[in-house]
Design an enzyme around this catalytic site. Structure first.
Site, short mmCIF file in Angstrom:
data_model
loop_
_atom_site.label_atom_id
_atom_site.label_comp_id
_atom_site.label_asym_id
_atom_site.label_seq_id
_atom_site.Cartn_x
_atom_site.Cartn_y
_atom_site.Cartn_z
CG ASP A 36 -0.02 -4.76 8.67
OD1 ASP A 36 0.70 -5.67 9.09
OD2 ASP A 36 0.42 -3.65 8.35
CD GLU A 85 3.92 -4.19 0.57
OE1 GLU A 85 3.61 -3.18 -0.12
OE2 GLU A 85 3.79 -4.24 1.81
#
Ligand code: DGY
Length: 427
Positions: free
Chosen positions: A161, A392
């Protein structure tokens, strides 16, 4: 590798299962994400092959009529996540986001076939036409000029992103006054300095506004949308996936699409040249509206090996970069070059290490005989998980874990590697 961590990883996949599909992590990402599901299937394949296939089958329930497989499938409205179905307005059933994500699925299917039996071949044959239609969508909608450069219309489509790769495309986007107020939910769950900035979010939503206003006409978005950049990640992952799809077609004696896949591969191999930034000496993202290159090496540049892309000279440059970068990090491979001023060690895709990217890098390097580099990156990934858990992403300098906890793909990669280790020890 530790058996208690293996148990923990298995439990994460079981806990993140929402009945046929897996969330990447509870609360922060409460829906089914595209490439997260592909890696989840890889993890499930270690202990429950039926469940692995189900993950892929439910992903394709979200496939659009034009072949696109969206990056998020919204099976129910969940107030924990923004932007949800009301913002995207896909008009599909189930509702979904309106662009795609890196197509790793064909490569995961190949793994399932190579390690499985007749039941796996049957499942693969049933999914094959759907995967073929999705690849076709990428090669037409995201490469409208047919020059072998597969683009993205939104940074979210890359899966990376807020990588600085997208800064040059995002800078050109003016945020309209009527964008409206909105409330982010991600920064309620994760520190704001580990996530994209507010300006980045405004620009992400500006692209969504354009998409909604043209009713997600993908040709119009590619031609006139606010953002259109060539992503080496999509390019390399799709090229690898095309090769794996071709392998499956041959292996499963499926004639349909053989010539078409061959053509895609030849075109993409040529197209990889468009990503070579000679000034830096590596494959970089490129703004297709201005022709401008991004200007630093990323972990995704290393996927040239995984894709079987690049000349011997280009690959040698990548290896040189990799050594220089790893000399500066305790844990590789960082998502952005620490020698570049935009490096931020804990901000999402602007520096942190991601386990599933490392998995693909290691696979490519191993296949190309770069075993020392592959071993270092694999060992670093395992150390990160042992030190900081199934996070993550991880800081390449300190090894601290960031973002979501109990993360599906981090657990899946750990399971995958421990299963391979057990097999090789048994041999
Ligand atoms: C998010 O919400 O941050 C996702 O990465 C978008 O796909």
């Amino acid at each position: 590798m530790h058996s208690d961590l293996r148990k923990r990883a298995t439990q994460i996949l079981v806990d993140n299962d929402r009945g046929g599909y897996t969330v990447p992590t509870p609360r922060l990402y409460p829906y089914q994400w595209n490439w997260d599901s592909a890696f989840a299937a890889l993890g499930f394949s270690v202990f429950d092959r039926q469940r692995a296939w189900l993950e892929l089958e439910t992903l394709f329930e979200g496939q659009w009529a034009d072949g696109m497989v969206p990056h998020i499938i919204f099976r129910r409205d969940d107030p924990d996540y923004f932007p949800g179905p009301a913002i995207w307005q896909s008009g599909t059933n189930p509702p979904s986001s309106c662009h795609s994500q890196p197509p790793v699925v064909a490569s995961i299917i190949r793994h399932l076939v190579d390690t499985g039996g007749p039941a796996d071949r049957e499942k693969a044959a049933a999914l094959f036409p759907k995967v073929l239609a999705w690849h076709n969508w990428f090669h037409t909608m995201r490469d409208p000029d047919g020059n072998g450069t597969v683009a993205i219309i939104h940074p979210w489509e890359s899966g990376r992103d807020n990588c600085p790769d997208w800064d040059i495309g995002l800078e050109r986007i003016d945020v309209p006054e009527d964008l409206g107020r909105y409330e982010r939910r991600d920064t309620e769950r994760v520190d704001a300095d580990e996530r994209p900035t507010s300006l980045e979010y405004d620009r992400y939503l500006t692209i969504l506004k354009f998409g909604r206003e043209c009713r997600w006409d993908q040709r119009e978005i590619a031609r006139n949308g606010p953002f259109f950049m060539a992503d080496p990640g999509i390019q390399f992952i799709l090229l690898r996936a095309d090769r794996d799809l071709l392998y499956l077609a041959t292996e499963l004696a499926l004639e349909d699409g053989l010539e078409q896949i061959d053509r895609w591969i030849a075109r993409s191999v040529d197209g990889c040249g468009n990503y070579w930034n000679d000034r830096i000496g590596c494959f970089c993202a490129r703004d297709l509206r201005s022709g401008r290159f991004s200007d630093a090496m990323t972990s995704i540049s290393m996927l040239a090996f995984y894709a079987g892309a690049g000349t011997p000279g280009q690959r040698a440059r990548l290896v040189e970069h990799a050594h220089a970068i790893l000399d500066r990090c305790r844990y590789g491979f960082p998502s952005w070059d620490p020698r570049n001023g935009k490096f931020e060690s804990k901000r999402y895709w602007r520096g942190p290490v991601w386990a599933m990217v490392n998995y693909m890098i290691v696979q490519g390097l191993t296949e190309c005989g770069e075993t020392a580099l592959a071993d270092r990156i694999k060992a670093d990934t395992l150390k990160l998980i042992e030190k900081s858990g199934f996070r993550e992403y991880f800081d390449p300098i300190t090894g601290e874990g960031h973002g979501g906890r109990n993360f599906t793909w981090t657990a899946a990669i750990y399971l995958m590697w421990s299963a391979t280790e057990q097999t090789s020890q048994a041999a």
